[in-house]
Design a protein around this motif. Structure first.
Motif, mmCIF file in Angstrom:
data_model
loop_
_atom_site.group_PDB
_atom_site.id
_atom_site.type_symbol
_atom_site.label_atom_id
_atom_site.label_comp_id
_atom_site.label_asym_id
_atom_site.label_seq_id
_atom_site.Cartn_x
_atom_site.Cartn_y
_atom_site.Cartn_z
ATOM 1 N N ALA A 59 78.465 22.773 6.844
ATOM 2 C CA ALA A 59 77.782 22.451 5.594
ATOM 3 C C ALA A 59 78.220 23.398 4.493
ATOM 4 C CB ALA A 59 76.264 22.517 5.794
ATOM 5 N N THR A 62 81.604 22.399 3.195
ATOM 6 C CA THR A 62 81.563 21.202 2.346
ATOM 7 C C THR A 62 81.142 21.542 0.924
ATOM 8 O OG1 THR A 62 81.025 19.826 4.268
ATOM 9 C CG2 THR A 62 80.551 18.905 2.088
ATOM 10 N N THR A 63 80.148 22.412 0.793
ATOM 11 C CA THR A 63 79.621 22.746 -0.537
ATOM 12 C C THR A 63 80.309 23.942 -1.178
ATOM 13 O OG1 THR A 63 77.913 24.192 0.410
ATOM 14 C CG2 THR A 63 77.356 21.862 0.124
ATOM 15 N N ARG A 93 75.128 25.668 -5.117
ATOM 16 C CA ARG A 93 75.733 25.510 -3.797
ATOM 17 C C ARG A 93 74.704 25.722 -2.689
ATOM 18 N NH1 ARG A 93 80.088 27.409 -6.874
ATOM 19 N NH2 ARG A 93 82.113 26.492 -6.348
ATOM 20 N N LEU A 144 72.522 22.601 -2.547
ATOM 21 C CA LEU A 144 73.245 21.476 -1.962
ATOM 22 C C LEU A 144 73.422 21.653 -0.459
ATOM 23 C CD1 LEU A 144 75.987 20.970 -4.703
ATOM 24 C CD2 LEU A 144 74.046 19.463 -4.225
ATOM 25 N N THR A 145 73.686 22.873 -0.035
ATOM 26 C CA THR A 145 73.836 23.124 1.401
ATOM 27 C C THR A 145 72.528 22.861 2.138
ATOM 28 O OG1 THR A 145 75.477 24.825 0.906
ATOM 29 C CG2 THR A 145 74.552 24.812 3.116
ATOM 30 N N LEU A 203 72.062 19.241 2.318
ATOM 31 C CA LEU A 203 73.034 18.619 3.218
ATOM 32 C C LEU A 203 72.615 18.764 4.676
ATOM 33 C CD1 LEU A 203 75.761 17.164 3.145
ATOM 34 C CD2 LEU A 203 76.867 19.376 3.409
ATOM 35 N N ASP A 246 82.264 16.462 -3.420
ATOM 36 C CA ASP A 246 82.470 16.493 -1.966
ATOM 37 C C ASP A 246 81.144 16.355 -1.224
ATOM 38 O OD1 ASP A 246 85.164 16.805 -2.435
ATOM 39 O OD2 ASP A 246 85.136 18.991 -2.173
ATOM 40 N N THR A 247 80.090 16.998 -1.756
ATOM 41 C CA THR A 247 78.790 16.923 -1.103
ATOM 42 C C THR A 247 78.227 15.507 -1.174
ATOM 43 O OG1 THR A 247 78.386 19.217 -1.751
ATOM 44 C CG2 THR A 247 76.499 17.940 -0.996
ATOM 45 N N TRP A 289 77.212 13.000 1.943
ATOM 46 C CA TRP A 289 75.952 12.270 2.121
ATOM 47 C C TRP A 289 76.214 10.773 2.315
ATOM 48 C CZ3 TRP A 289 73.927 15.646 -2.314
ATOM 49 C CH2 TRP A 289 73.166 16.717 -1.810
#
Length: 583
Positions: free
Chosen positions: A473, A476-477, A508, A511-512, A515, A544-545, A549
């Protein structure tokens, strides 16, 4: 404004215990004052008589009364110590209880209901007003609980007791006290009316200042980008000057009224002293009772003097408490009880959704009709839906409506399950239990609010997450690059609100956390302009995040301005505002 608001006792359990304790300490203080006066009178009377008769006074004759005097002084000191000690604790607990209730109730009321005056319609203003009330406003309640309330209860117990004791010793002095005592609360009431108005104005000014500052800080990066960061500073300075003038006006009234009360009580004590002295010369009163009355006379007026002195320090807190009770007494919207239908493969239907934007006479959004198809919940079956429109069109408000935090003024939001054509009916979002709905939604605002603690706990919310899932994760972020530069890696402490991290790093982290989403990630993700304050690298992280999803089968509804997010969307919903027609 009531000196002791019954709502305070109903709302705060700590306040009830504190009042009982203070009443008990007041009784102990009354007994100690009376005993002290009698001890002084019986110890000093024989000394004066012996001096005038030129006879020796044996220490043994007054030793018992001196011991009683010392004991009374010790008791009074103990009462003062206990009052100060427990007052600070009780005040902190009462303020904490009210703050928790105000915050919880404001959240339940939603962005509109949290507005301080009940009329504001904008979520940011309402949130700022609630934040000001729950922090700066309720902190002003502490002087009331620590200083004013104990003196008020002490006056109710001590003053009548001392007047009765004085009446038993010298009825003339008691009559003077009974005639002059009502003048003190009368002047306090007159001054209190003036001070209450200035305190209300001061709290309103500070609330407006807090709302303006929060809005300015939230939009400062955008203002700087357009070179307009200087303009709002004049407005903040003007509000600051208003707050200063309101505060100085309150202090001016407080000082003048304090002088009036001191003068009134001093003259009253002087009248009692002159009357006792004249009757003592004429032999109409014995020496010992005269000394006791002279000692008790200042004590009769002292609680009222302190109440008058402390009243002005409490008016700000009482004004804030009144605002807090006004928020707590607002009825909550009817909570839905209908269970949330399965979202996978279903749809969210916005049917003529309109929301009035504050007092601007604008609907934003205005008559929004859209059918947002939700993802299947299976890998590769997700969807990205973008809300598009100019600034002020109501995109963020639409997100709040979808969250269930804001009810539209017109129209409705329907949750349509996948089997609607097979007999499953659509459910109005207003009828769904809010807590059940929020478990289906992940919300990432423009400026995420992060809890304090180690970075790992902030991201995982205290859950046990495998290291490989956390690493994936973070990769990704882009959070893994941030972690690599921190001194303690994932164990680096983060302050309240993300203190210690930049805006992009906080994004970030949020978002993590979204995610990861726990064992059963919510199928719906709402993002409010996630790329608004990010550079090209940060924007790529968000893209990317969002793809991750969608690949996981989740539905992402994003408030979008940039073309990159719009290009990623499977569906674009246009949001527009419209002026309200004049009646």
């Amino acid at each position: 404004m009531k000196p002791l608001d019954p709502r305070l006792l109903r709302r705060a359990q700590a306040a009830r215990r504190y009042v009982v304790l203070t009443a008990g300490l007041g009784v102990a203080a009354a007994v100690a004052v009376v005993v002290q006066a009698f001890a002084i009178g019986h110890a000093l009377g024989p000394a004066v008589t012996a001096g005038s008769a030129e006879t020796a006074l044996a220490l043994a004759d007054v030793a018992p009364w001196l011991a009683v005097l010392v004991a009374a002084l010790v008791v009074r000191a103990g009462v003062a110590w206990a009052q100060e000690r427990y007052a600070q604790r009780a005040a902190a607990r009462v303020v904490a209880e009210l703050r928790e209730q105000v915050v919880a109730h404001a959240v339940a009321l939603g962005p509109r209901g949290a507005a301080d005056d009940g009329s504001a319609r904008d979520g940011a203003i309402g949130g700022a007003a609630a934040a000001t009330l729950a922090t700066r406003g309720l902190d002003d309640l502490q002087p009331y609980l620590v200083r004013y309330l104990p003196q008020l209860l002490l006056t109710a117990i001590l003053t009548p007791t001392l007047v009765l004791v004085v009446a038993g010793l010298d009825w003339v002095s008691a009559v003077i006290c009974v005639v002059t005592l009502p003048l003190v609360p009368l002047f306090m009431w007159l001054v209190g009316v003036m001070t209450a108005g200035t305190s209300e104005r001061r709290l309103r000014t500070i609330s407006r200042l807090g709302a303006q500052v929060l809005d300015l800080l939230a939009g400062l990066p955008t203002l700087r980008a357009f070179g307009r960061e200087i303009g709002p500073g004049a407005r903040v300075r003007a509000l600051g000057d208003s707050a200063r003038r309101a505060t100085m006006g309150t202090l001016r009234v407080a000082f003048l009224s304090g002088m009036v009360l001191e003068l009134l009580t001093t003259l009253s004590v002087a009248i009692v002293a002159v009357g006792v002295g004249l009757r003592l010369v004429e032999g109409m009163i014995a020496l010992v009772p005269a000394i006791i009355v002279l000692v008790l006379a200042p004590e009769v007026y002292l609680p009222l003097r302190r109440v008058g002195a402390e009243f002005h320090a409490s008016t700000d807190g009482l004004a804030a408490a009144d605002r807090a009770f006004a928020v707590l007494e607002r009825p909550l919207p009817d909570a839905g009880t209908v269970p949330v239908p399965a979202l996978a493969g279903g749809a969210l239907v916005l049917d003529g959704v309109s929301v009035r934007a504050g007092d601007r006479g604008v609907l934003a959004p205005a008559g929004l009709d859209a059918r947002i198809v939700l993802g299947s919940g299976r890998p590769g079956g997700g969807r990205v839906v973008a809300l598009r429109g100019p600034s002020g069109s109501g995109k963020s408000t639409t997100a709040l409506v979808l969250l269930g935090l804001l009810r539209p003024d017109a129209g409705r939001v329907l949750v349509e399950p996948a089997d609607v054509r097979a007999g499953g009916g659509a459910v109005d979002l207003a009828d769904v239990a809010p807590a059940d709905w929020w478990r289906q939604v992940t919300w990432v605002p423009q400026r995420p609010s992060l809890a304090p603690g180690p970075l790992r706990d902030v991201v995982t919310d205290g859950r046990a997450v495998p290291d490989d899932a956390l690493t994936m994760a973070g990769h990704t972020t882009g959070l893994d690059a941030v972690v690599a530069g921190l001194p303690d890696g994932w164990d680096t402490p983060v302050g309240l609100g993300g203190t210690g991290l930049s805006v992009g790093q906080r994004q970030r982290v949020a978002l993590t956390a979204a995610l990861l989403g726990g064992d059963a990630p919510p199928p719906l993700v709402l993002l409010d302009e996630p790329t608004a304050h990010l550079d090209a690298r940060g924007e790529q992280v968000v893209l990317d995040t969002v793809r991750a999803w969608r690949d996981a089968g989740r539905t992402v509804v994003v408030v979008a301005h940039r073309a990159s997010l719009l290009a990623l969307a499977d569906q674009v919903v246009d949001v527009e505002a419209r002026e309200v027609a004049a009646p």
